[in-house]
Enzyme design. Sequence first.
Site, PDB file in Angstrom:
ATOM      1  N   MET A   1      39.095  36.158  36.361  1.00  0.00           N
ATOM      2  CA  MET A   1      39.886  37.362  36.630  1.00  0.00           C
ATOM      3  C   MET A   1      38.975  38.588  36.732  1.00  0.00           C
ATOM      4  SD  MET A   1      43.221  36.706  34.182  1.00  0.00           S
ATOM      5  CE  MET A   1      44.123  38.098  34.906  1.00  0.00           C
ATOM      6  N   SER A   2      38.871  39.129  37.940  1.00  0.00           N
ATOM      7  CA  SER A   2      38.006  40.286  38.172  1.00  0.00           C
ATOM      8  C   SER A   2      38.733  41.603  37.970  1.00  0.00           C
ATOM      9  CB  SER A   2      37.453  40.240  39.592  1.00  0.00           C
ATOM     10  OG  SER A   2      38.505  40.419  40.537  1.00  0.00           O
ATOM     11  N   GLY A   3      40.065  41.560  37.879  1.00  0.00           N
ATOM     12  CA  GLY A   3      40.852  42.778  37.774  1.00  0.00           C
ATOM     13  C   GLY A   3      41.471  43.206  39.078  1.00  0.00           C
TER      14      GLY A   3
ATOM     15  N   ASP B   1      43.765  39.694  43.993  1.00  0.00           N
ATOM     16  CA  ASP B   1      43.593  38.285  44.355  1.00  0.00           C
ATOM     17  C   ASP B   1      43.498  37.383  43.125  1.00  0.00           C
ATOM     18  OD1 ASP B   1      43.589  38.903  47.088  1.00  0.00           O
ATOM     19  OD2 ASP B   1      41.451  39.321  47.071  1.00  0.00           O
TER      20      ASP B   1
ATOM     21  N   LEU C   1      34.266  38.670  33.298  1.00  0.00           N
ATOM     22  CA  LEU C   1      32.881  38.942  32.960  1.00  0.00           C
ATOM     23  C   LEU C   1      32.587  40.424  33.168  1.00  0.00           C
ATOM     24  CD1 LEU C   1      31.057  35.904  34.640  1.00  0.00           C
ATOM     25  CD2 LEU C   1      31.896  36.109  32.293  1.00  0.00           C
TER      26      LEU C   1
ATOM     27  N   CYS D   1      25.391  36.139  43.124  1.00  0.00           N
ATOM     28  CA  CYS D   1      26.346  36.232  42.014  1.00  0.00           C
ATOM     29  C   CYS D   1      27.176  34.955  41.918  1.00  0.00           C
ATOM     30  CB  CYS D   1      27.242  37.450  42.213  1.00  0.00           C
ATOM     31  SG  CYS D   1      28.427  37.728  40.878  1.00  0.00           S
TER      32      CYS D   1
ATOM     33  N   GLY E   1      39.809  33.639  42.997  1.00  0.00           N
ATOM     34  CA  GLY E   1      40.557  34.308  44.050  1.00  0.00           C
ATOM     35  C   GLY E   1      39.849  34.344  45.386  1.00  0.00           C
TER      36      GLY E   1
ATOM     37  N   CYS F   1      29.595  45.144  44.742  1.00  0.00           N
ATOM     38  CA  CYS F   1      30.334  45.887  43.723  1.00  0.00           C
ATOM     39  C   CYS F   1      29.506  46.960  43.048  1.00  0.00           C
ATOM     40  CB  CYS F   1      30.897  44.915  42.685  1.00  0.00           C
ATOM     41  SG  CYS F   1      29.633  43.921  41.838  1.00  0.00           S
TER      42      CYS F   1
END
Length: 379
Positions: free
Chosen positions: A23-25, A28, A48, A116, A140, A213
């Site tokens: 979960m990146s926030g 997606d 992370l 990454c 996602g 990012c």
Amino acid sequence: MIRQQADFQLGEDLSGKRIVVAMSGGVDSSVVAALAAASGAETIGITLQLYDHGEAVNRTGSCCAGQDIRDARAVAERLGIAHYVFDHESRFRDSVIDNFADEYLAGRTPIPCIQCNMGVKFTDLLKMARDLGADCLATGHYVRRVVGEDGRAQLHRAFDPARDQSYFLFATTDEQIDYLRFPLGDMPKPVVREIAKEMGLVVALKPDSQDICFVPDGDYARIVRKVRPEAETVGDIVHIDGRVMGQHKGLIHYTVGQRRGLEIGGQPEPLYVIRLDAAKQQVIVGPKIALAVQAAAIRDVNWIGGAPDEDAHEELTVKVRSLSRPVPGRMDGNVIRFLKPEYGVAPGQAAVVYAGDRVLGGGWIVSTEPWQNDQTHVA
């Protein structure tokens, strides 16, 4: 509806099993978590923390930092699933940001998103998921996981070509693909947002994050200078015929195919960056036709499901930039040969090989060969 869609998108019945979701926030990965939870599986979200504990708190267009972590936590609470945050800032800096800076210093054009995925995401996260006893790790990414007739999992381009992220996942190994799930691969983005709205997720209308990012403003040179203060060593801008055309302000400001920013006006035809010579600190320029290449050598090659058969005459296509279209090519050992002149092929970028929609794999471009005819010969 969500439960039925979850079963379909995950491709199997996972009720009673355990899924870890990266979960990146963003919207997606949040929808992936919603689909996983709706499938009946025990769902655990992992985020992370990758960089900038302070600077990224209110930054837009980022991921895995500040507000994004709070958004991931809010989504997990809404879904009623467990959520854990792990600090990977040091690991991300060492394996991604430092490499990004060093590649620019070496005159290459890096792709940190692939680095990454290769390390922090698909190595570290997979280990965490296995340690938690999960049956799979879901992300996602817009890419499809397809099980072939031989029972082996394959990687295919996403249903929505505008969202396809397969280029960034060429280095995924067979073992990783067996364990990974990509629920969004068959879905267009508007449907993903509709699911987020239906589930009442706070990120339903959240803008998409940008590709890199940790470079929110697009100023790559600033990041490189911060990591490697010695980066802005000046040198000559040299025409392919040997003429010195002027001075450049550091190799980190240039990439193969670039036209703007050379500041050498008054020429009879537009000039482009043809290559970068880090040993001599030179930017080599020339007419557009000098950008044409006929082959690219690649290293650290990863084949998904085995290397393509060079004698099978299978129609292959190759993608050499994330936003370019795949072009016809063939494999000659670890050299990709293009059937037509290809422009702007930059060392440091990835070359990804496809058979139709299937991702066969690829590698990192280390050198190129100019297209051999009278017009494109480079001395």
